[in-house]
Design a protein around this motif. Structure first.
Motif, PDB file in Angstrom:
ATOM      1  N   GLN A 285      84.412  30.898  33.327  1.00  0.00           N
ATOM      2  CA  GLN A 285      83.449  31.704  34.076  1.00  0.00           C
ATOM      3  C   GLN A 285      83.414  33.099  33.453  1.00  0.00           C
ATOM      4  O   GLN A 285      84.253  33.950  33.745  1.00  0.00           O
ATOM      5  CB  GLN A 285      83.864  31.772  35.542  1.00  0.00           C
ATOM      6  CG  GLN A 285      82.904  32.511  36.451  1.00  0.00           C
ATOM      7  CD  GLN A 285      81.662  31.701  36.747  1.00  0.00           C
ATOM      8  OE1 GLN A 285      80.889  31.409  35.855  1.00  0.00           O
ATOM      9  NE2 GLN A 285      81.444  31.353  37.997  1.00  0.00           N
ATOM     10  N   PRO A 286      82.435  33.373  32.555  1.00  0.00           N
ATOM     11  CA  PRO A 286      82.433  34.634  31.793  1.00  0.00           C
ATOM     12  C   PRO A 286      81.632  35.764  32.432  1.00  0.00           C
ATOM     13  O   PRO A 286      81.204  36.688  31.740  1.00  0.00           O
ATOM     14  CB  PRO A 286      81.793  34.205  30.474  1.00  0.00           C
ATOM     15  CG  PRO A 286      80.801  33.146  30.873  1.00  0.00           C
ATOM     16  CD  PRO A 286      81.409  32.439  32.063  1.00  0.00           C
ATOM     17  N   SER A 287      81.416  35.740  33.740  1.00  0.00           N
ATOM     18  CA  SER A 287      80.497  36.651  34.417  1.00  0.00           C
ATOM     19  C   SER A 287      80.777  38.126  34.134  1.00  0.00           C
ATOM     20  O   SER A 287      81.929  38.550  34.007  1.00  0.00           O
ATOM     21  CB  SER A 287      80.548  36.424  35.928  1.00  0.00           C
ATOM     22  OG  SER A 287      80.176  35.109  36.260  1.00  0.00           O
ATOM     23  N   LEU A 288      79.699  38.902  34.100  1.00  0.00           N
ATOM     24  CA  LEU A 288      79.798  40.362  34.008  1.00  0.00           C
ATOM     25  C   LEU A 288      80.016  40.975  35.390  1.00  0.00           C
ATOM     26  O   LEU A 288      80.578  42.063  35.517  1.00  0.00           O
ATOM     27  CB  LEU A 288      78.520  40.933  33.386  1.00  0.00           C
ATOM     28  CG  LEU A 288      78.121  40.387  32.015  1.00  0.00           C
ATOM     29  CD1 LEU A 288      76.802  41.004  31.564  1.00  0.00           C
ATOM     30  CD2 LEU A 288      79.216  40.652  30.994  1.00  0.00           C
ATOM     31  N   SER A 289      79.534  40.280  36.417  1.00  0.00           N
ATOM     32  CA  SER A 289      79.677  40.738  37.799  1.00  0.00           C
ATOM     33  C   SER A 289      79.738  39.495  38.679  1.00  0.00           C
ATOM     34  O   SER A 289      79.122  38.481  38.368  1.00  0.00           O
ATOM     35  CB  SER A 289      78.488  41.623  38.196  1.00  0.00           C
ATOM     36  OG  SER A 289      78.573  42.016  39.556  1.00  0.00           O
ATOM     37  N   GLU A 290      80.481  39.580  39.775  1.00  0.00           N
ATOM     38  CA  GLU A 290      80.636  38.403  40.622  1.00  0.00           C
ATOM     39  C   GLU A 290      81.010  38.844  42.022  1.00  0.00           C
ATOM     40  O   GLU A 290      81.726  39.834  42.204  1.00  0.00           O
ATOM     41  CB  GLU A 290      81.741  37.511  40.048  1.00  0.00           C
ATOM     42  CG  GLU A 290      81.724  36.073  40.491  1.00  0.00           C
ATOM     43  CD  GLU A 290      80.493  35.297  40.037  1.00  0.00           C
ATOM     44  OE1 GLU A 290      79.658  35.017  40.924  1.00  0.00           O
ATOM     45  OE2 GLU A 290      80.363  34.976  38.849  1.00  0.00           O
ATOM     46  N   GLY A 291      80.485  38.142  43.022  1.00  0.00           N
ATOM     47  CA  GLY A 291      80.948  38.349  44.387  1.00  0.00           C
ATOM     48  C   GLY A 291      82.162  37.457  44.591  1.00  0.00           C
ATOM     49  O   GLY A 291      83.253  37.746  44.130  1.00  0.00           O
ATOM     50  N   ILE A 292      81.939  36.343  45.283  1.00  0.00           N
ATOM     51  CA  ILE A 292      82.936  35.280  45.340  1.00  0.00           C
ATOM     52  C   ILE A 292      82.253  34.032  44.789  1.00  0.00           C
ATOM     53  O   ILE A 292      81.261  33.561  45.348  1.00  0.00           O
ATOM     54  CB  ILE A 292      83.452  35.032  46.765  1.00  0.00           C
ATOM     55  CG1 ILE A 292      84.384  36.168  47.168  1.00  0.00           C
ATOM     56  CG2 ILE A 292      84.178  33.706  46.866  1.00  0.00           C
ATOM     57  CD1 ILE A 292      85.689  36.241  46.375  1.00  0.00           C
ATOM     58  N   SER A 293      82.768  33.520  43.705  1.00  0.00           N
ATOM     59  CA  SER A 293      82.110  32.438  42.979  1.00  0.00           C
ATOM     60  C   SER A 293      82.362  31.087  43.634  1.00  0.00           C
ATOM     61  O   SER A 293      83.498  30.611  43.699  1.00  0.00           O
ATOM     62  CB  SER A 293      82.607  32.404  41.530  1.00  0.00           C
ATOM     63  OG  SER A 293      82.166  31.229  40.882  1.00  0.00           O
TER      64      SER A 293
END
Length: 386
Positions: A285-293
């Motif tokens: 999971q390479p996200s730049l921003s995330e809440g709760i995935s």
């Protein structure tokens, strides 16, 4: 358009307002909530600012209605009147808006006489990675008096609401997303992949919307670097990227340019995510921003080792080195090292996955999530609730 309706007057009516009912983590959370909350206490409507796709078929309740308001792109003043009229017709007890795209509908709900307005914050998009847009902050502050309670899906977001936006701590409730631990579980069934005829490849996977905020350029670069080291691994690395969106074609082109397009599979969206998860050896999971995935929670429930960026709520789900491996956002080299470690030490990787499953079972079930939302709704409805 209404897809179904079956009303009963002795239950609280909750109207969930979202941009569109399509594949996505937040949308999946709404559907899970509707499916899980007790029928004898609540009935639900989902109002889509734009449209609903066949994702609506995941709603398991025959008493839930879906409305599509088909807001025009850009400014559409008539849309707000349409929404006001719909609420006057539905007369819900609670309107629950979510994310910045529906925030300005909280004042409209107040004008329509809805007594309780709840707003959920689930994370940010690529245009506002850290919730720092001055325009959006101003909008949030203007709408705050019309909101009775906020739901933040992570401690990170809860802190941001209080410290950056100025929301009173008493109005903020933090609730983690939940996952269906019966549907998402280890098992023998899995989707068939074109490279599974090889001698036990190690399959890394990404599952989700292919948007810029997901940082997929870092993942494809990391995988290309990893594949160059293939002779050094006992199991050849392969990549499965399931989902659709503006980044899909570009990811396929970059993989091809790196000469590893034949080692990757990008089949588009899937309606069989549990079996997709079971086809993987690790989730990235390479996200730049995330809440709760939700994707991370689903992978944890499937006992997968997880490699994720240390952004947003990800560190709240994963203790680095215990339930998965956390890497800095945008750092392909760190991602390569984490991916290589999973291949090189399969016992360690399996241990991460087992620990992740145990954590989900104890903390992130759908029943636990629904109970916490129920607590908020009951508190706001007051002691006179029958």
């Amino acid at each position: 358009m209404i897809t179904s309706k079956h009303h009963s007057s002795n239950r609280a009516h909750v109207v969930h307002v979202i941009d569109s009912l399509a594949i996505g983590g937040m949308e999946n959370g709404v559907v899970n909530l509707v499916n899980t909350m007790p029928r004898d206490r609540y009935r639900h409507s989902i109002v889509c600012v734009k449209q609903a796709t066949d994702f609506r078929n995941r709603i398991q309740r025959d008493d839930a209605a879906v409305f599509e308001l088909e807001k025009a792109e850009g400014k559409d003043p008539a849309f707000y009147l349409k929404f006001w009229r719909l609420l006057r017709s539905l007369r819900p007890d609670i309107v629950h808006t979510r994310n910045i795209g529906t925030l300005d509908l909280a004042p409209v709900a107040a004008l329509a006489g809805v007594p309780i307005r709840v707003h959920g914050e689930h994370g940010w998009d690529a245009s506002d990675l850290k919730g720092s847009s001055s325009r959006y902050r101003t909008l949030r502050r203007l709408c705050d008096p019309f909101i009775n309670s906020y739901v933040a899906v992570s401690r990170d977001i809860a802190s941001w609401l209080q410290q950056d936006i100025g929301v009173s701590s008493g109005k903020i409730r933090q609730i983690y997303n939940g996952v269906d631990i019966r549907t998402f579980a280890p098992g023998d069934t899995a989707v068939k992949l074109p490279f599974l005829s090889e001698d036990k490849p190690f399959v890394f996977g990404f599952v989700g919307r292919m948007d810029p905020v997901k940082g997929l350029d870092v993942l494809v670069d990391a995988f290309a670097s990893l594949a160059e080291r293939n002779p050094g691994f006992s199991r050849p690395p392969r990549l499965l990227m399931v989902g659709d969106g503006p980044e899909r074609e570009r990811c396929a082109a970059v993989l091809s340019d790196h000469g590893v397009g034949n080692l990757a599979c990008l089949p588009g969206r899937s309606d069989d995510i549990p079996n997709v998860m079971r086809a993987l050896d690790a989730l990235v999971q390479p996200s730049l921003s995330e809440g709760i995935s939700n994707t991370i929670l689903e992978a944890m429930a499937t006992s997968l080792p997880i490699i994720a960026t240390a952004v947003g709520g990800n560190p709240e789900l994963i203790d680095d080195g215990v339930h998965g491996l956390l890497v800095p956002s945008g750092d392909a080299d760190s991602m390569v090292r984490a991916m290589a470690r999973c291949i090189d030490d399969p016992v360690y990787a399996m241990g991460l996955g087992a620990a992740a499953r145990r954590r989900v079972e104890s903390q992130f079930s759908l029943d636990a999530m629904a109970a916490q939302y129920g607590d908020i709704y009951e508190y706001l409805l007051g002691p006179g609730r029958s």
